[in-house]
Each structure stands twice: as structure tokens, then as C-alpha cells.
Design an enzyme around this catalytic site. Sequence first.
Site, PDB file in Angstrom:
ATOM      1  N   GLU A   7      -2.759  -5.682  -0.436  1.00 47.86           N
ATOM      2  CA  GLU A   7      -3.203  -5.052   0.816  1.00 47.86           C
ATOM      3  C   GLU A   7      -2.429  -5.596   2.011  1.00 47.86           C
ATOM      4  O   GLU A   7      -2.032  -4.840   2.900  1.00 47.86           O
ATOM      5  CB  GLU A   7      -4.716  -5.237   1.021  1.00 47.86           C
ATOM      6  CG  GLU A   7      -5.585  -4.625  -0.077  1.00 47.86           C
ATOM      7  CD  GLU A   7      -5.325  -3.156  -0.354  1.00 47.86           C
ATOM      8  OE1 GLU A   7      -4.754  -2.469   0.505  1.00 47.86           O
ATOM      9  OE2 GLU A   7      -5.660  -2.691  -1.462  1.00 47.86           O
ATOM     10  N   ASP A  20       2.442  -3.765  -4.718  1.00 46.06           N
ATOM     11  CA  ASP A  20       2.186  -4.481  -5.977  1.00 46.06           C
ATOM     12  C   ASP A  20       3.175  -5.632  -6.164  1.00 46.06           C
ATOM     13  O   ASP A  20       2.788  -6.754  -6.501  1.00 46.06           O
ATOM     14  CB  ASP A  20       2.324  -3.524  -7.176  1.00 46.06           C
ATOM     15  CG  ASP A  20       1.062  -2.707  -7.429  1.00 46.06           C
ATOM     16  OD1 ASP A  20       0.025  -3.015  -6.815  1.00 46.06           O
ATOM     17  OD2 ASP A  20       1.126  -1.769  -8.244  1.00 46.06           O
TER      18      ASP A  20
HETATM   19 ZN   LIG Z   1      -2.382   0.074  -2.145  1.00 40.44          ZN
END
Ligand SMILES: [Zn+2]
Length: 674
Positions: A514, A578
Site C-alpha cells: 500500500e 507487490d
Molecule cells: Zn494494490
Amino acid sequence: MRNFLKLLIVFMLFVPALLSQDKPPADVRFSVNMLDKSIDPCNDFYAYACSKWTAQNPIPADRSSWGRFNELQQRGEYIVRDILEKAAADRPGRSASEQKIGDYYASCMDEAAVEKAGIKPLEQDFHSITAIKSKEELTQEIVRLHREGTGVLFGFDSGSDFKNASQIIAQVDQGGMGMPDRDYYFKDDPKSVELRKKYVAHVARMFALLGDDEAKAAAEAKVVMEIETGLAKGALDQTSRRDPQKIYHKLSNQELAALSPAFNWNTYFESVGAPRFDSLNVVEPEFIKNMQEVIGAHSLDDWKTYLRWHTVHANAPMLPAAFVNENFDFFGKTMTGTKELRPRWKRCVGYTNGDLGELVGQLYVQQTFGAEGKERTLAMVGALEKALGEDIKSSPWMGADTKTQALVKLQAITNRIGYPDRWRDYSTLQIVRGDALGNSQRANQNDLQRRLNKIGKPLDKRDWDYPPMTVNANYDPNQNNITFPAGILQPPFYDNRADDAMNFGGIGAVIGHELTHGFDDEGSQFDADGNLRDWWTASDKKQFEERTGCIRDQYAKFVAVDDLKLNGKLTLGENTADNGGLHIAYMALLNTFAGKEPAPVEGLSAEQRFFLGWANVWCQNRTDALARMLVTVDPHSPGTNRVNGTVSNMPEFREAYHCAATAPMVNQNACRVW
Ligand SMILES: [Zn+2]
């Protein structure tokens, strides 16, 4: 149930799936017994970590996918059902909140009453549509339907002003299509052509269920398809909608009117319940221009047909079984490959969460959310922010000026953990026991009014977009904050009993994910205050684009299903998040060791366990039909690529598992942004 197409600017961790199968809650903690020791982790790390789980956890008949997230969601469903059943017991002394959530749920569960009412709850809607006498009168009808939550023609909502993010403005967006994306109306591969045929057949059957004879229903479905295809012509696809420059067009009300002079916007804005305003974000001006042409190209009768279709479509879940089943047959079976409809209680839990989420959420957090979870999560957020700061400072490709700006942005990120500081007020919403469809429509109306009331006001960061039992997380570039609801702060993401290595690989990497969204190809275009403003030097931007280009090309080679490959551009932001998230979580974990390597646990080093913590949350099965749909609409990669794509870019993984330089899990052209 909300049918408006929300402006996709909040980066969720994954696309929320519908609710789950009927089986007792599972223990979702990581176990070393899950590992398939016959597989070399350097050959296929996802298979090593997940193949036992995927073999033991086939997709339930009422689902199109099943993953470890869903196990967690399922546990939440049982907790919420318990809360709702208690609240539904009609006894004296219930609180106002209990009355609302209890009666909403009880009405939804009362299948006999829903069957008995038939389509009567929609009679007023149909009568109102039939009574339209001119195209001018269409405006009022669109207002009425929008207020009920029926998404016809376009979407109207409030949102942050991209270039002045502390202010909320009005926004008009594309909408009015029954299928998930504009591409569905135009792609000419055999599967897409076939799907369109089935969609038209579905629309016809819904008209037939309303009582129209076969020939009439078929003709009506053809009209609906023509109108929706016309609207889709002016719409943007999902990849374009990730580009903030393409979805921000601040226009005066006069400029909007000039795009579509035949549509009475003033009447619309006044009647729909918006405060007065002079300018707004017209997300896609071409859509509005084109919409006007589509309105002109069809007769008033055609428009009545279109409105009637969307009324029955939007309300299908609260209608008798014949409608529910027909709706499921197309959108569940055909579109996503789900075999069976979810049990009624799970659907009703989902609708109650959707319409009264923060009332349910208050009771949910009282029961489930401990102080320890919040403290350890906050400590981990601090550790991840520190690691990202170090990563930015030591970046070999970024100049000093951009680094300074990036650090200012990082320091300005705020955290929202567990549940909102202030709960949403539902006091004006009337929930009537026995009126399932009316409750849903009134809830939509109430929520639209709540959102429209924000227009012209400063942004209030206390408002959350989803309730605390949600198993998800997000970064909001306009607010420059991250949100971690209570629902995700549980195993397998976060486990009070697990060691740091597992937790940093799980929730730690998700926090990192995030945070990294603030610095992916989309989020990096917003500054510390959430404004769309370029804070990059030209040469650093070029370096950044080269590096994100590496990730785009890497993922574009991954096959999703059959010969269909991932869209590297659509998934770029998520893949960047990621990769960056896993990397900075790894750095943060090493920081906690302070030079002292912890002893192995169950024969696995802390570094090995860290990567297993990550893989563990992405074990999943999905139907081919769903995989096909998600390639078009989902900015996230499938679990297998979220695991193997990231670890193959990390030399730290190679080291942890002692992989040969030529192993499949070692990307020869390793990509690295953050
Ligand atoms: Zn995301």
C-alpha cells in the site's frame, strides 16, 4: 447494493470477491505441513508453497475462485451472521442500530414474503417509466433511478478534486452499461461474440419474467444491447482509467452543458439532491458528447425499454427466485464459471454489510478487534515506512531533488487502522421489516445523499469507503493515506502467535504494497497533499519509466488462461506495489534482527519463512471463465504471478533458498523500482 461505477482511484489490495461457501470456519494459520517438499522452491515457489493447499481446497460450487483471503472472509461471515441473527430477534429494548441491521437482514431472509410480493415492489418504478411523455422528461426519471441506486446512462457522485485534493467536488462519469467493461461490447474473438449473444438472451429472459411475450422480449433485448453498445463507444477501458490525466477534466457547468445541450443538467443536479456548484470533474467528456448522440438516435419507447431493463437488473437480488436465478445464470455461471448460487444467508449478510456496513461494523469490532493487534500493526507500519525511507535515500537512479520530494510525500502518509474514528450516521434511513427491496432502495438513496452532501466541502479524512470487517486494504492517492480495516488484521496476514518473519512476509508486505502505491506509475503523479502535480525531474521520471517498463514487460509474458496473457499496463501499478512492498518488508525485517539472525523455526530460516509468509496469502484457485474476465477488468495479477513474479526479481530470495543462477525463480533481467 450500489450500481454506480465508482471512479477507480483508490488502490485496493485485490478485487473484492463475492461471499463464500457454507462450511465451518477453517483455521487459516500457516503450517509447514502445507509445503510440497517434492517441488523445488527455485523451480516454482508458488507451487512449493501452495500446491497442497490448492489441491485440498477446490473451488466451492457457489464460488468462481477460492483463496486464503476467502477463508478469512468466510470466518467474518459467520461472525456477522451471528450479530445479525441476534439483532433480528424482534424483542423490546432493541437499540436503533439493532432494529436497522436486524430488520434489514430479516426482511432479506424472508423468502416467502419476497415470493409473495412478486414484482409488486417495482410497480411504482415501472409506472413512472411508462408515464414519460417526452425525452425532456427522461431527466427526471434518470434522477429518480439514480437515487434508488439504478445505474442508467451515466454516474453522478462526489470526489476529491485531483488538483486541489482537500476539496470535494461533483463528478459525472461514464455508466449505464450492464456488462463489466466497454471492451465486452466490441471484442471480436469467438468467446466475446458468444458472451454478447448470451447477454442479449439473458436480457430477453428478464423481460419475459416481467410478463412480456417471447417476441417482444427478444426485440426489447436487442434495443438494450444497441443502446448499451452506443454508450460503450464513448467509454474508456480499464487501462485508460488508471491514467489520472485521462479521467480529470474540470469543467464549468456551462462547459458541460455545451457537450450535451439536449440534456438538462441543471434540472438533473437540482433534483438529484446536490448542493449548488459551478464546476465539476467530467471524468470523460467524450462519453458525455457521445451519450447525447445516443439519446438522439433512439426513440422514447426505446429509452423506456432501457430504463425498464436496468430497473429489473439492479433490483434482481431482492426479487423472487426466478429473477435471482436468471441473474445468477448469466452473471455467475456464464460470466465467472460459478456453478451454484450462494446460500441465501450469505447473500443477505453481504447485502446488509453493503448497505449498513458501519452499523454492523461497530458490533463486529467490539467482538473481534483487540488492542494488541492495533499496536503491533502500527509498529509494523512504522518499520515499513522507515524501510521505504531508507530505500528512497539509497536509490541509485533517483536524483537529490526528487528524493527530497519523495521523502516529503512519504512522511505525509497517514494511517487508518482497524475502524473509523467516527461512525457513519444512518439516523435518517428508514428500514422497514418486510420490505426487502424498499430497504435496499432507501439505503442507496440515503448513501447517495450522504456522498452528494460533501460537494463543495473540504475533504473529511474520517470517512471510510468500506466497513471494518472487510478483508482488504488500500492506499488513497488523493488523501495520501493507507487504510487497514480490522478484517485483514488476522491470520494468515497477521498472527499474534506467529514470529516476525511470517508477519512481515504477510501483513508487512501488504503494508509495504500500500505504501508503494504512493510511488507506482499512477500514485507517483500525486504529491504529498494528494494533488495531481508533477514533482519529478524529467531525467528521474525517465529512469522511473524505464524501470516500471521492465515490470510491465515481465508480467505481460505471464499466461492467465489458455493463450490469454496478462495486460502488463493494466496490472503495472499493482505489480510495482507487490515488488516494492515485498522488498521493503524484507528490509524492515532485517532491521528488526539488529544484526542477530534468529534461530530457524521448523527447519526454516527467518528469510525462508518471510517469503513463505508472502506466498501463503496468495494461494488460490479460480475458474477459467473468471480468469478470462479478470484479464480485462482486474488491475491485479493472479496469485501465482504475485508470488513468482516478485520473488524472481529478488536476489534475497535466491540467497534464502540457495537457487542456481539459472533457476526459473531467478529472473535474468531482474526488475527493480523500489
Ligand atoms: Zn494494490
